[in-house]
Design a protein around this motif. Structure first.
Motif, PDB file in Angstrom:
ATOM      1  N   TRP A 264       7.584  -5.068  16.080  1.00 37.11           N
ATOM      2  CA  TRP A 264       8.252  -5.811  15.006  1.00 37.11           C
ATOM      3  C   TRP A 264       8.704  -7.182  15.464  1.00 37.11           C
TER       4      TRP A 264
ATOM      5  N   ASP B 296       0.849  -1.181   0.000  1.00 42.73           N
ATOM      6  CA  ASP B 296       0.000   0.000   0.000  1.00 42.73           C
ATOM      7  C   ASP B 296       0.882   1.226   0.000  1.00 42.73           C
TER       8      ASP B 296
ATOM      9  N   ARG C 128       2.423   2.769   3.151  1.00 37.70           N
ATOM     10  CA  ARG C 128       3.436   1.880   3.720  1.00 37.70           C
ATOM     11  C   ARG C 128       4.741   2.019   2.926  1.00 37.70           C
ATOM     12  N   SER C 129       4.627   2.185   1.608  1.00 37.14           N
ATOM     13  CA  SER C 129       5.828   2.374   0.790  1.00 37.14           C
ATOM     14  C   SER C 129       6.535   3.668   1.153  1.00 37.14           C
ATOM     15  N   ILE C 130       5.752   4.701   1.446  1.00 28.82           N
ATOM     16  CA  ILE C 130       6.366   5.993   1.744  1.00 28.82           C
ATOM     17  C   ILE C 130       6.985   5.987   3.135  1.00 28.82           C
ATOM     18  N   LEU C 131       6.276   5.381   4.092  1.00 25.81           N
ATOM     19  CA  LEU C 131       6.747   5.459   5.482  1.00 25.81           C
ATOM     20  C   LEU C 131       7.652   4.292   5.878  1.00 25.81           C
ATOM     21  N   GLY C 132       7.615   3.199   5.113  1.00 26.23           N
ATOM     22  CA  GLY C 132       8.507   2.081   5.420  1.00 26.23           C
ATOM     23  C   GLY C 132       7.885   1.088   6.364  1.00 26.23           C
ATOM     24  N   PRO C 133       8.511  -0.104   6.463  1.00 31.82           N
ATOM     25  CA  PRO C 133       7.925  -1.170   7.272  1.00 31.82           C
ATOM     26  C   PRO C 133       7.941  -0.863   8.776  1.00 31.82           C
ATOM     27  N   TYR C 134       8.714   0.140   9.189  1.00 26.66           N
ATOM     28  CA  TYR C 134       8.848   0.386  10.626  1.00 26.66           C
ATOM     29  C   TYR C 134       7.879   1.426  11.162  1.00 26.66           C
ATOM     30  N   ALA C 135       7.070   2.018  10.269  1.00 27.65           N
ATOM     31  CA  ALA C 135       6.081   2.985  10.755  1.00 27.65           C
ATOM     32  C   ALA C 135       4.929   2.213  11.402  1.00 27.65           C
ATOM     33  N   THR C 136       4.252   2.837  12.361  1.00 31.96           N
ATOM     34  CA  THR C 136       3.163   2.134  13.029  1.00 31.96           C
ATOM     35  C   THR C 136       1.917   2.159  12.146  1.00 31.96           C
ATOM     36  N   GLN C 137       0.971   1.286  12.460  1.00 31.34           N
ATOM     37  CA  GLN C 137      -0.252   1.191  11.677  1.00 31.34           C
ATOM     38  C   GLN C 137      -1.017   2.517  11.683  1.00 31.34           C
TER      39      GLN C 137
ATOM     40  N   TYR D 111      13.608   5.809   5.306  1.00 30.56           N
ATOM     41  CA  TYR D 111      14.034   4.550   5.922  1.00 30.56           C
ATOM     42  C   TYR D 111      14.922   3.750   4.985  1.00 30.56           C
TER      43      TYR D 111
ATOM     44  N   GLN E 104       0.145   5.512  11.949  1.00 32.42           N
ATOM     45  CA  GLN E 104       0.807   6.483  11.080  1.00 32.42           C
ATOM     46  C   GLN E 104       0.460   6.216   9.617  1.00 32.42           C
TER      47      GLN E 104
END
Lengths: 315, 562
Positions: free
Chosen positions: B483, A33, A36-45, B90, A47
């Motif tokens: 994570w 989505d 998610r691509s912009i914020l990365g896998p480490y952003a919280t849901q 990131y 956000q």
């Protein structure tokens, strides 16, 4: 003839509408989505949700489609979700770059492959003919990312004859762009050479067996006149059709070559947009490629009609 | 006790530990840096310890010539995924770019220790829950505005606001809350933490890359308005193609001889996605530096007479997690250990990294990569033991398991090696390879409950470098860590970890670390077979690049000879 063109142009409209719907539907099924691509896998849901809301990506798919389609036909193609840029100029610029590369490749491909094919056809079943058929066919099965890397290594790294990049430094004259496009164009050429040369060869062999060629030879015409005056025109019909459809393949090849050579073309943009679900960008770039594909097929049909009056009459 | 007294005592404590042989000299330097002791004080402490010089790591600049002024260096790397925004970046492309014109309070040095940047010094109070940072004076942003405490406060508050979508929030949550940063005066900032935290300085260092210091007036479009304090200024940005920088003439930095930094006139970042295409550009001489060189395909670079590949002690990992929410891993320590004993870590290191990475033994406290860690117990391949454990686990005849991973970097090869090495023990590993996007995708409504990387029974997840073991552990081993792919919950470990994070006393800290490490190893929630060494490739005439590889490519003291 005009009716043929008009009908084909009209047919393009429903095709494009269907294609645009398909792209939206397929993008829905694709994983990932955009927020998610912009914020990365480490952003919280939370956000990610907030950003999706801001981008409007959380609305139902049909609503987004109607919105997008309305904008598209009125010339408002929206902004890319990934890049801080309007889609229309970005796509047009990339398409321009790709057309330059594809056009340059076609200029290399068409005369070379026709010459090779006709040459082989005229010497049917000779050692040379078989050599040409086997070697051009084997080239078509080498993927562009393999031939591209090998060519880069040999000509740019080892021999240093050609530049390793596909774009000249900014400020260089426009002509220098072609020098930089030689290496990226060759993998595309290798890919297409086999198909087009084979068609040219088959066309030549078939036409050579026709009674009118025998008549031309028997009435004492010089070989050159037989080939250029009588044979070539008729032998080219299947070849032109194939060139038309191969333009679609050429664009597929562009995706790979542009990524390998870091060339800012439409293929590169499409990959990025598809990977990150940047729908406005993906839609616009895919539709432009679809239009290009259809127009090139149409042009091929027109050329075939011009070469063969029977098709013209039937149209 | 005043802060100065406390620092003096802490310095004496470190010297004591070093003299007793409880710490190496390198460990002492890293811990001294975390507590904000200056390089001069650390030098005096080393002298007080006695002993011989240890080898230094990182960089290959031995026999460095005198700096040459001027010139432009070309870097090559992947394009940022989106136009870079320091608050949310990131990925490698974004971080390398932003790092050229923005700075952090603290920087990472070549071996993941801390060195002052926009903060000149920092000190904790006795409890470790209030940290005071003294800022560098006389620094200006490249738009002429002065750098002051207010800029630090707004920068930190910005990442703490959930609406801004910063990844740094996940690292800071539970440590620093909004309103926790306060300006004592124009050049002093005080952070009041939610709990004592001995590693806090790492949280506001370049190691937590979203905490770059931006102007208090930052409105969100860094590419069009690139205001920062760094050595270079962004002058041109062409999406997916290149970024061009010129030197910042009013940069505050000076070299050891007092010469104005940076030495270079400018730099360019060329964006090329494909790795082999990047390598070819390097080999052809079209570009000068590749900040992150990937092992796969790097052989040609190692052998190229015009290039130098520098090796840094990286801490990047490939986490192989057993999801303890599901069978067969749930409540089955013996089974997890059985898999651990199937691995031939040396062979894996050889196959994936040419034998150049450091081995790991399923714990984060690994002294070879994190100085100051207690020794871990090596785990060699032992099929007898593995079969015994398998039988203890209730699977005497072996079992079938599924390993999910992304087709990304060297993960497919690693998964293949695990599959091969588990087979002789009777463990049949089925590989479930997904695209990178699919591996990290999840339902919009419940991302964390659906995404494969956190929910598949056994996974391989790639993690970039983190500067300290506690930061890794907090991110993936605590039961409330978002994570956590293993969903491990060991109350004894959790309470010890809490103590560890708040303990400043080095002896007790090492003591707790030893216990944490042995519990983690024994329980085996995740496999950590190696810590990936980082490679940076440059032309042989390029010198002076600082930073621990990959993301952090500090060119302020870089130069090129003819």
């Amino acid at each position: 003839m005009l009716r043929l063109i008009g009908r084909r142009l009209l047919l393009m409209v429903p095709t494009l509408i269907l294609a645009s719907m398909l792209i939206f539907a397929l993008a829905e099924v694709l994983p990932g989505d955009v927020a998610r691509s912009i914020l990365g896998p480490y952003a919280t849901q939370e956000q990610v949700d907030l950003l999706n809301q801001r981008l409007g990506a959380d609305r139902p798919v049909y609503e987004r489609y109607v919105d997008w389609a309305g904008g598209f036909v009125t010339g408002d193609w929206g902004d890319s979700l990934l890049f801080d840029e309007a889609v229309l100029p970005l796509v047009m610029r990339s398409l321009g770059n790709s057309l330059l590369l594809a056009g340059f490749a076609l200029v290399l491909i068409v005369p070379t492959s026709i010459a090779v094919g006709v040459f082989a056809g005229l010497r049917r079943d000779s050692l040379l003919d078989r050599g040409i058929t086997v070697s051009t066919l084997s080239m078509t099965v080498i993927p562009e990312f393999v031939s591209g890397v090998v060519l880069l290594y040999v000509f740019a790294v080892w021999l240093k004859w050609l530049p390793v990049t596909a774009l000249p430094p900014s400020g260089s004259p426009f002509v220098s762009r072609f020098y930089y496009l030689i290496l990226p164009a060759i993998p595309l050429m290798l890919l297409e050479l086999g198909y087009i040369a084979r068609m040219a060869r088959v066309g030549t062999v078939q036409v050579l067996a026709m009674p009118y060629i025998r008549t031309a030879v028997l009435k004492g015409l010089p070989r050159r006149r037989v080939i250029f005056g009588h044979m070539l025109r008729n032998a080219m019909v299947p070849t032109v059709t194939v060139i038309g459809t191969q333009i679609g393949w050429l664009i597929g090849g562009l995706v790979v070559v542009e990524v390998l050579f870091a060339y800012p073309g439409i293929g590169n943009i499409m990959v990025q947009a598809a990977k990150n679900k940047d729908l406005p960008l993906l839609e616009a770039s895919v539709l432009m490629v679809a239009i290009l594909y259809m127009v090139s097929n149409l042009i091929a049909d027109i050329v075939v009609a011009l070469l063969n009056p029977r098709i013209r009459m039937g149209g | 006790m005043t802060t100065d007294q406390y620092r003096r005592e802490y310095a004496e404590h470190l010297i004591e530990q070093c003299k007793k042989g409880h710490m190496t000299r390198r460990q002492l330097l890293v811990r001294a840096s975390v507590f904000g002791l200056s390089a001069t004080v650390a030098g005096q402490m080393l002298a007080a310890c006695g002993g011989s010089e240890e080898e230094t790591t990182g960089g290959g600049d031995s026999g460095m010539p005198d700096p040459v002024m001027g010139g432009t260096i070309k870097l090559i790397g992947p394009a940022p995924i989106t136009d870079p925004d320091p608050v949310t970046i990131y990925d490698q492309g974004g971080i390398v770019l932003v790092y050229q014109f923005l700075e952090y309070l603290i920087d990472l040095d070549n071996s993941n220790g801390l060195k002052p940047k926009l903060a000149e010094s920092w000190t904790p109070d006795e409890t470790g829950s209030v940290w005071t940072f003294n800022l560098r004076q006389g620094v200006t942003f490249n738009d002429g505005s002065p750098f002051e405490a207010e800029d630090v406060i707004t920068s930190i508050e910005r990442v703490l606001d959930p609406a801004n979508g910063s990844g740094a929030l996940s690292q800071l949550s539970g440590v620093l809350s909004p309103g926790g940063a306060r300006a004592v005066d124009q050049y002093t900032v005080e952070f009041t933490l939610d709990k004592p935290y001995a590693d806090f300085p790492y949280m506001v260092s370049s190691g937590n890359y979203n905490t770059a210091i931006l102007s208090r007036n930052y409105t969100g479009d860094i590419v069009k308005n690139p205001v920062g304090t760094g050595p270079f200024m962004l002058t041109d940005y062409v999406t997916k193609q290149k970024a061009t920088f010129v030197k910042n003439p009013s940069y505050w930095g000076k070299d050891a001889e007092g010469r104005q930094l940076p030495y270079l006139d400018g730099m360019e970042y060329v964006m090329v996605e494909d790795n082999s295409a990047q390598n070819l550009q390097l080999q052809s001489g079209a570009v000068d530096v590749q900040p992150q060189t990937v092992f796969q395909g790097a052989q040609a670079l190692f052998g190229d007479p015009n290039l130098r590949v520098d090796i840094y002690p990286g801490t990047g990992i490939r986490e192989v997690a057993f999801n303890m929410n599901v069978e067969p891993w749930k409540d089955n320590k013996a089974l997890r250990q059985a898999v651990a004993y199937c691995l031939d870590r040396e062979a894996i290191n050889q196959a994936l990294y040419d034998g150049r990475s450091n081995l790991g033994y399923d714990t984060f406290w690994e002294p070879t990569v994190f100085p100051g860690s207690p020794a871990s117990t090596p785990r060699a391949q032992d099929y007898d033991k593995a079969k015994q454990l398998l039988s203890d686990a209730g699977y005497p005849d072996g079992l079938d398991i599924t390993l999910t991973h992304a087709k990304y970097l060297e993960n497919p090869q690693y998964a293949q090696l695990i599959q091969d090495q588990c087979k002789p023990a009777g463990i049949n590993v089925k590989l479930d390879q997904l695209s990178y996007e699919a591996y990290y995708a999840g339902d919009d409504a419940d991302y964390y409950g659906t995404t494969p990387w956190l929910n598949a029974p056994m996974t391989i997840t790639e993690w970039g470098s983190r500067p300290a073991p506690g930061i890794f552990a907090a991110a993936m081993l605590l039961p409330d860590a978002v994570w956590s792919s293993s969903h491990w919950n060991n109350p004894e470990w959790v309470s010890l970890f809490d103590q560890y994070q708040s303990t400043a006393d080095e002896a007790s800290r090492t003591d707790i670390a030893a216990q944490l490490s042995s519990i983690q190893q024994d329980d085996t929630p995740i496999l950590l077979a190696f810590y990936i060494t980082q490679l940076r490739t440059q032309k042989k005439n390029v010198y002076g690049i600082q930073g621990p590889g990959s993301f952090y490519c500090d060119l302020s003291q870089a130069f090129m000879t003819a």
